[in-house]
Design an enzyme around this catalytic site. Structure first.
Site, PDB file in Angstrom:
ATOM      1  CG  HIS A 369      -2.250  -0.983   0.949  1.00 42.81           C
ATOM      2  ND1 HIS A 369      -2.022  -2.320   0.899  1.00 42.81           N
ATOM      3  CD2 HIS A 369      -3.410  -0.691   0.882  1.00 42.81           C
ATOM      4  CE1 HIS A 369      -3.113  -2.826   0.947  1.00 42.81           C
ATOM      5  NE2 HIS A 369      -4.152  -1.931   0.832  1.00 42.81           N
ATOM      6  N   PRO A 370       0.565   2.191  -0.643  1.00 47.26           N
ATOM      7  CG  PRO A 370      -0.562   3.698  -2.056  1.00 47.26           C
ATOM      8  CD  PRO A 370      -0.760   2.271  -1.776  1.00 47.26           C
ATOM      9  CB  ALA A 388     -10.448   6.477  -7.520  1.00 45.85           C
ATOM     10  CD  GLN A 390      -3.428   8.516  -1.325  1.00 50.24           C
ATOM     11  OE1 GLN A 390      -3.137   9.593  -1.366  1.00 50.24           O
ATOM     12  NE2 GLN A 390      -2.613   7.309  -1.315  1.00 50.24           N
ATOM     13  CB  ALA A 424     -11.447   2.096   4.641  1.00 50.66           C
TER      14      ALA A 424
END
Length: 470
Positions: A369-370, A388, A390, A424
């Site tokens: 994950h970034p 999308a 972020q 999330a």
């Protein structure tokens, strides 16, 4: 590859709006089973007498013999019971489940059914048990039933219900391509589609609870009042659901030899009058319901995940868990089926793999994950999904001060836990993300690993909800 054929999901929490004609809140569908003269009988070439659904408690087949009492009970249905029901319901849309051989022995009754404009659906060739019948024999009986029905009624049947069916019945009936609907199911309050080979077959479910057969079994009704009360309670619940925007179908099953008895017919009459006293009630044949459903809710031709080969499945769901296609590869080998062909179903399968993974495997997923508003985002190297997500809370449009704060938090978090901060995003706002960032920095490594894994699963769920349009 294991596949489980039963669909345990159906329409789920939010069934489709049936959109019954004229905005009806409920569809009331009454079936009259016409079986008299088609039941087990040595006169019909059967090995023994009938023993099912009569007034005789604990009836047993009489091998090789006629059972006079049983025969006369069935004869009552044809001679008296049918006509009592006909007088009561001749002006109400109704579907007859007609056993073909019984209809052939009932010219007066068939004429009355047609005069009342009742739908006459097929109830098979004979009113016998099919569970041990060889497949080819059952196929031949289905064909014979269609042929005889056409000869006796004048038109071929467009609906089918065997009742005492085998595991092959629905498939064999669907394969004929003959029927607008099949009723051999008790699985729902609404019609639904199944795929049988190249054909989409509509199922219009039947009922065994709102059914006068319960007068003929031990765990059933003893008095007409019990039947009446049960019908009214069933109607009230479904009518209330219809008023709330989820109209359903109330299916009622009747038999000439059972409901045709005076004390039971009185209860049916009161129940029908009760239904008619409400606004927005659509009395319909099963064929009318089937035609409405086919027009309003036609089958959707989409690839079911449980039918996908491994390559297609991984291509479709391999990115749900960020840069971790191995999860989808492993999930494809599970015992998937129609019940998993939903967002929740696929999420359960993918999450099972993730939850069963080793700590090192989970850490690899976390590290895929970034950072939030990090270098990859600035370089526009995020996946389409992450970009999308972020952007949905404005993380792509930070002020210099906000970007500096995120960078500091990312560096501090990663240095402490060894993986990027994961949340999330679509469940949050920019402010709540920053709040969670500060709060979770105080967690110990074990607690934070669990928290991060929970968020990974939630991100996957949200992606699947979007993919499925749920």
């Amino acid at each position: 590859m294991k596949r489980y054929p039963r669909n345990m999901s159906g329409y789920g929490e939010t069934p489709p709006n049936a959109k019954w004609p004229n905005g009806a809140k409920i569809a009331v569908q009454i079936v009259l089973n016409y079986e008299e003269g088609g039941e087990n009988n040595v006169l019909h070439g059967d090995a023994a007498s009938e023993a099912f659904l009569s007034e005789i408690t604990g009836a047993q087949p009489w091998p090789g013999q006629r059972h006079w009492n049983m025969e006369s009970i069935y004869e009552y249905g044809a001679r008296a019971g049918f006509w009592r029901v006909h007088r009561l319901l001749k002006d109400v849309p109704l579907t007859v489940y007609g056993v073909a051989t019984a209809l052939a022995r009932a010219p007066e009754q068939v004429a009355a059914m047609k005069a009342a404009d009742w739908e006459i659906a097929s109830h098979g060739l004979k009113w016998v048990e099919h569970k041990d019948m060889p497949q080819e024999e059952e196929r031949a009986q289905i064909e014979a039933a269609i042929k005889l029905h056409h000869e006796v009624v004048g038109t071929p049947p467009r609906g089918w219900y065997t009742g005492r069916c085998s595991n092959n019945t629905v498939r064999l009936v669907a394969q004929t391509g003959q029927f607008d609907y099949v009723a051999d199911s008790y699985a729902d309050d609404l019609p639904y589609w199944i795929r049988e080979g190249a054909r989409d077959q509509l199922i219009v479910p039947y009922t065994l609870d709102c059914n006068d057969m319960r007068f003929a079994i031990q765990a059933g009704f003893s008095t007409g009042d019990q039947f009446e009360s049960y019908l009214k309670d069933s109607f009230d619940v479904l009518y209330e659901e219809g008023m709330a925007g989820q109209p359903k179908m109330l299916s009622i099953g009747l038999h000439c030899r059972l409901i045709g008895r005076p004390g039971r017919a009185a209860a049916l009459k009161r129940a029908i009058e009760y239904f008619k006293s409400h606004d927005g009630v659509w009395f319909a044949t099963r064929l009318e319901i089937a035609e409405h459903w086919a027009k309003t809710h036609p089958p959707v031709d989409t690839a079911a995940p449980s039918d996908m080969d491994k390559e297609t499945f991984v291509a479709e769901f391999g990115g749900v868990f960020e840069h971790s296609p191995w999860i989808a590869e492993a999930a494809h080998a599970f015992e998937l089926g129609p019940t998993h062909d939903t967002a929740h179903g696929i999420h359960q399968a993918l999450a099972r793999v993730f939850r069963a993974a080793s700590t090192d495997q989970k850490l690899a997923v976390l590290n895929a994950h970034p950072d939030l508003a990090g270098k990859l985002a600035a370089a526009k190297r995020l996946t389409t999904e992450s970009t999308a997500e972020q952007a949905s809370v404005g993380l792509d449009q930070l002020t210099d001060a906000e970007r500096a704060e995120f960078t500091k938090l990312n560096d501090t978090y990663t240095a402490k836990f060894g993986f990027p901060f994961i949340i999330a995003v679509r469940d949050n706002t920019k402010a709540s993300i920053l709040s969670a960032f500060h709060k979770r920095l105080d967690n110990n490594p074990t607690t934070e690993l669990d928290a991060a894994c929970t968020q990974v699963e939630r991100i996957a769920a949200l992606r699947l909800f979007e993919k499925f349009g749920a």
